[in-house]
Design an enzyme around this catalytic site. Structure first.
Site, mmCIF file in Angstrom:
data_model
loop_
_atom_site.group_PDB
_atom_site.id
_atom_site.type_symbol
_atom_site.label_atom_id
_atom_site.label_comp_id
_atom_site.label_asym_id
_atom_site.label_seq_id
_atom_site.Cartn_x
_atom_site.Cartn_y
_atom_site.Cartn_z
ATOM 1 N N ASN A 1 30.766 14.393 -35.164
ATOM 2 C CA ASN A 1 31.918 14.400 -34.246
ATOM 3 C C ASN A 1 33.064 13.580 -34.848
ATOM 4 O O ASN A 1 33.001 12.350 -34.931
ATOM 5 C CB ASN A 1 31.472 13.826 -32.894
ATOM 6 N N LYS B 1 34.702 10.794 -32.619
ATOM 7 C CA LYS B 1 33.899 9.567 -32.498
ATOM 8 C C LYS B 1 33.977 8.763 -33.793
ATOM 9 O O LYS B 1 34.118 7.545 -33.765
ATOM 10 C CB LYS B 1 32.430 9.913 -32.234
ATOM 11 N N ASP C 1 24.844 8.205 -28.605
ATOM 12 C CA ASP C 1 24.877 9.311 -27.661
ATOM 13 C C ASP C 1 25.657 8.805 -26.454
ATOM 14 O O ASP C 1 25.477 7.664 -26.024
ATOM 15 C CB ASP C 1 23.467 9.747 -27.268
ATOM 16 N N PHE D 1 39.392 13.791 -26.113
ATOM 17 C CA PHE D 1 38.462 14.925 -26.117
ATOM 18 C C PHE D 1 37.589 14.858 -24.864
ATOM 19 O O PHE D 1 37.727 13.948 -24.051
ATOM 20 C CB PHE D 1 37.592 14.911 -27.389
ATOM 21 N N ASP E 1 38.146 13.324 -21.099
ATOM 22 C CA ASP E 1 39.272 12.382 -21.065
ATOM 23 C C ASP E 1 40.371 12.777 -20.071
ATOM 24 O O ASP E 1 40.912 11.907 -19.381
ATOM 25 C CB ASP E 1 39.891 12.227 -22.467
ATOM 26 N N LYS F 1 43.095 3.878 -25.570
ATOM 27 C CA LYS F 1 41.802 4.326 -25.044
ATOM 28 C C LYS F 1 40.674 3.501 -25.645
ATOM 29 O O LYS F 1 39.780 3.035 -24.943
ATOM 30 C CB LYS F 1 41.580 5.819 -25.347
ATOM 31 N N HIS G 1 33.914 2.721 -23.506
ATOM 32 C CA HIS G 1 32.470 2.513 -23.542
ATOM 33 C C HIS G 1 31.982 2.417 -24.990
ATOM 34 O O HIS G 1 31.167 1.576 -25.334
ATOM 35 C CB HIS G 1 31.800 3.692 -22.829
ATOM 36 N N ARG G 2 32.541 3.273 -25.849
ATOM 37 C CA ARG G 2 32.083 3.301 -27.251
ATOM 38 C C ARG G 2 32.442 1.984 -27.930
ATOM 39 O O ARG G 2 31.655 1.417 -28.660
ATOM 40 C CB ARG G 2 32.740 4.493 -27.958
HETATM 41 P P1 IMP Z 1 27.362 13.602 -27.430
HETATM 42 O O1 IMP Z 1 27.278 12.103 -27.366
HETATM 43 O O2 IMP Z 1 27.861 14.066 -28.760
HETATM 44 O O3 IMP Z 1 26.140 14.262 -26.948
HETATM 45 O O4 IMP Z 1 28.518 14.074 -26.479
HETATM 46 C C1 IMP Z 1 28.558 13.713 -25.194
HETATM 47 C C2 IMP Z 1 29.646 14.421 -24.453
HETATM 48 O O5 IMP Z 1 30.094 13.452 -23.499
HETATM 49 C C3 IMP Z 1 30.874 14.855 -25.246
HETATM 50 O O6 IMP Z 1 30.800 16.157 -25.711
HETATM 51 C C4 IMP Z 1 31.959 14.726 -24.192
HETATM 52 O O7 IMP Z 1 31.962 15.867 -23.371
HETATM 53 C C5 IMP Z 1 31.470 13.546 -23.378
HETATM 54 N N1 IMP Z 1 32.054 12.298 -23.896
HETATM 55 C C6 IMP Z 1 31.449 11.322 -24.596
HETATM 56 N N2 IMP Z 1 32.323 10.334 -24.893
HETATM 57 C C7 IMP Z 1 33.510 10.730 -24.369
HETATM 58 C C8 IMP Z 1 34.804 10.136 -24.353
HETATM 59 O O8 IMP Z 1 35.087 9.074 -24.919
HETATM 60 N N3 IMP Z 1 35.737 10.842 -23.719
HETATM 61 C C9 IMP Z 1 35.504 12.031 -23.097
HETATM 62 N N4 IMP Z 1 34.334 12.631 -23.092
HETATM 63 C C10 IMP Z 1 33.322 11.978 -23.723
#
Ligand code: IMP
Length: 198
Positions: free
Chosen positions: A10, A13, A69, A149, A152, A172, A177-178
């Site tokens: 991703n 990320k 995740d 993305f 958001d 942001k 959270h990240r």
């Molecule tokens: P994964 O961690 O790649 O499985 O993705 C989790 C999903 O959660 C993503 O595809 C987004 O739809 C959503 N997501 C995770 N982090 C964010 C963020 O920072 N903003 C918006 N959506 C998020």
């Protein structure tokens, strides 16, 4: 500089994480490490999915690595979409369809409190460590903003009047959270590199 493989494809990320850890750790994405793999996320929790992704990459490379995740948990929906955030709209899942489904599910629901949650699994010298970050907020009734993305455009962090998609990336990141999970990992790595003397 410590090199860490980030077990993800991703690019949003990776960009966010590189900008948080810039100059302190060398973050190498799967693509940059020459690894072409799409690791499945079959589990029922963010923790299990994160662990699986970092273990797969560690077994392939024997290198220090981490994965994350993330998901959106809406309290009135019992924590959905949660671990299924990326695949919420089923086979037609993409950001637009996932948001459309979320807004449909929340139609008429007054309690719109939600949180984004990130779990990081770090593997250092073969040992795993987990870190969690959360950002509380609520789901708007309409889409606002073009940045970022995922969810958001419908996530309004507590205390602010802009969705994540109406913010610059840096704005942001400062709330995200990240970032909270990545900072916990960075602090742990720093302490590991220079343990305080008793
Ligand atoms: P994964 O961690 O790649 O499985 O993705 C989790 C999903 O959660 C993503 O595809 C987004 O739809 C959503 N997501 C995770 N982090 C964010 C963020 O920072 N903003 C918006 N959506 C998020």
């Amino acid at each position: 500089m410590r090199r860490l493989i980030f077990a993800s494809n991703n690019k949003h990320k990776a960009e966010e994480i590189k900008s948080i850890l810039n100059h302190v750790f060398q973050i190498v994405t799967l693509k940059e490490a020459g690894i072409d793999i799409d690791i499945p996320e079959p589990h029922e929790t963010l923790e299990e999915n994160a662990s699986e992704k970092s273990r797969v990459i560690f077994e392939m490379t024997q290198s220090d690595c981490f994965s994350e995740d993330s998901g959106l948990e809406v309290y009135a929906l019992g924590g959905a979409p949660g671990v299924k955030s990326a695949r919420y709209a089923g086979e037609q899942s993409n950001d637009t369809n996932n948001i459309a489904k979320l807004l449909r599910e929340m139609n008429g629901i007054e309690n719109r409190q939600a949180c984004f949650k990130t779990v990081i699994s770090l593997i250092i010298d073969g040992n795993e460590f987990l870190f969690e970050g959360r950002c509380e907020g609520h789901i708007t009734k309409e889409i606002n903003g073009n940045n970022g993305f995922g969810y958001d455009p419908v996530f309004l962090p507590d205390g602010l009047e802009k969705t994540f998609a109406q913010m610059s990336m840096q704005e942001k990141i400062s709330l995200s959270h990240r970032k909270k999970a990545v900072e916990k990992m960075a602090q742990f790595l720093n302490e590991m590199a220079s343990p305080t003397k008793p």
